[in-house]
Design an enzyme around this catalytic site. Structure first.
Site, PDB file in Angstrom:
ATOM      1  N   GLU A 186      -6.498   2.877  11.818  1.00 55.69           N
ATOM      2  CA  GLU A 186      -6.040   2.476  10.586  1.00 55.69           C
ATOM      3  C   GLU A 186      -6.788   2.812   9.277  1.00 55.69           C
ATOM      4  OE1 GLU A 186      -2.877  -0.620   8.153  1.00 55.69           O
ATOM      5  OE2 GLU A 186      -4.098  -0.531  10.418  1.00 55.69           O
ATOM      6  N   LYS A 234      -2.539   5.497  11.492  1.00 59.63           N
ATOM      7  CA  LYS A 234      -1.760   3.798  10.955  1.00 59.63           C
ATOM      8  C   LYS A 234      -2.137   4.549   9.429  1.00 59.63           C
ATOM      9  CE  LYS A 234       0.315   0.169   9.603  1.00 59.63           C
ATOM     10  NZ  LYS A 234       0.295  -1.236   9.863  1.00 59.63           N
TER      11      LYS A 234
END
Length: 296
Positions: A177, A214
């Site tokens: 992420e 993400k």
């Protein structure tokens, strides 16, 4: 170590999205306040975490928390806690067929070079082994990019992929992420550099042990198509990043192949004072709107 193939298939080809229920020490007071619980309601961290756990338990045990949810990201404390009297990760999978993930990062280092790297993660090997033993499928680790600094972005990605390899070695699937701050003045330029760096590093990952990404919803619709289609990517999920649920859903629907992994946007409109009927109705509406945007 092998990963659970049924869970992998659910993430790869299931219709739905991932619920981010991993509010940590820094984000919990804000999450509770939005839920209608003021800071005066708890005297210390233990009481605060107990209240947010009750909120999470109310969400995951709701009849609205159903097949539209593919996975859920848990906070480390939740791993040792229970939902409806059953270990949290096992409850999610065995009762709801929701794939459990664990937030393993310890927060962000101070900003340097336009980015915030991950803080060190002491006891990482033990944490990964414990997560695996408790039935967790994957992990999540968040860095933040605030400026278009090539060296800073490279540092974020190098750190993320180094950690991802350790997670893969432990038999878990990492959610990489590298969040881009939605307020960044040069957000589009950051995304160009970020995508280039991601594609370069993804080519070094064995497609038989894929990772997940993400990402902040991109400025250009469909900009992550190459990442979605990359053989070493199991799934691309999007964070709401400070957008309202309505804004986040609208942006998400314009990015085919990307599904939601929302936290604040998921719990928007839920309140501690609501009756179970009101709560379940509000949660159902939230889940349905995010589900629709995710499968658009």
């Amino acid at each position: 170590m092998t990963i659970n193939s049924e869970q992998r298939d659910r993430i790869a080809s299931g219709q739905g999205f991932i619920a981010a229920l991993d509010q940590s020490g820094g984000s919990t007071p804000k999450a509770l306040k939005l839920y209608g619980i003021d800071e005066s309601a708890y005297a210390n961290d233990a009481e605060m975490f107990a209240l947010v756990h009750r909120m999470r338990e109310r969400i995951v045990t709701s009849p609205a928390f159903d097949g539209r949810i593919l996975g859920a990201i848990l906070f480390e404390r939740t791993l040792d806690d229970s939902f409806a009297g059953q270990e949290a990760a096992r409850f999610l999978w065995e009762q709801k067929k929701v794939v459990p993930f664990l937030k393993i990062d310890k927060g962000l280092a101070d900003e340097e070079g336009g980015v915030q790297l991950l803080k060190p993660i002491p006891g990482l090997e033990d944490l990964l082994a414990r997560a695996k033993a408790k039935g967790v499928f994957g992990t999540k680790e968040r860095s933040v990019i605030k400026a278009n600094n090539a060296a800073g972005i490279a540092a974020v990605l190098d750190q993320q992929f180094e950690l991802a390899r350790k997670v893969l070695a432990a038999g878990l699937v990492p959610i990489i992420e590298p969040e881009v701050d939605i307020k960044a003045a040069d957000k589009e330029a950051i995304e160009t550099e970020l995508k280039r760096g991601l594609l370069e590093r993804l080519d070094t990952i064995d497609a038989s042990t894929p990772v997940m990404l993400k990402l902040t919803l991109p400025s250009l619709d469909g900009y992550f198509a190459e990442l979605v289609e990359h053989p070493s990517v199991l799934k691309v999920v999007a964070l709401s990043g400070g957008y309202s649920r309505e804004e986040a859903n609208a942006k998400l629907a314009r990015n085919p192949g990307v599904i939601a992994s929302f936290s604040r946007a998921l719990t928007e409109g839920l309140g501690a004072q609501q009756s179970d009927e009101e709560f379940n109705k509000a949660l159902d509406a939230s889940i349905e709107s995010i589900y629709r945007a995710s499968i658009a």
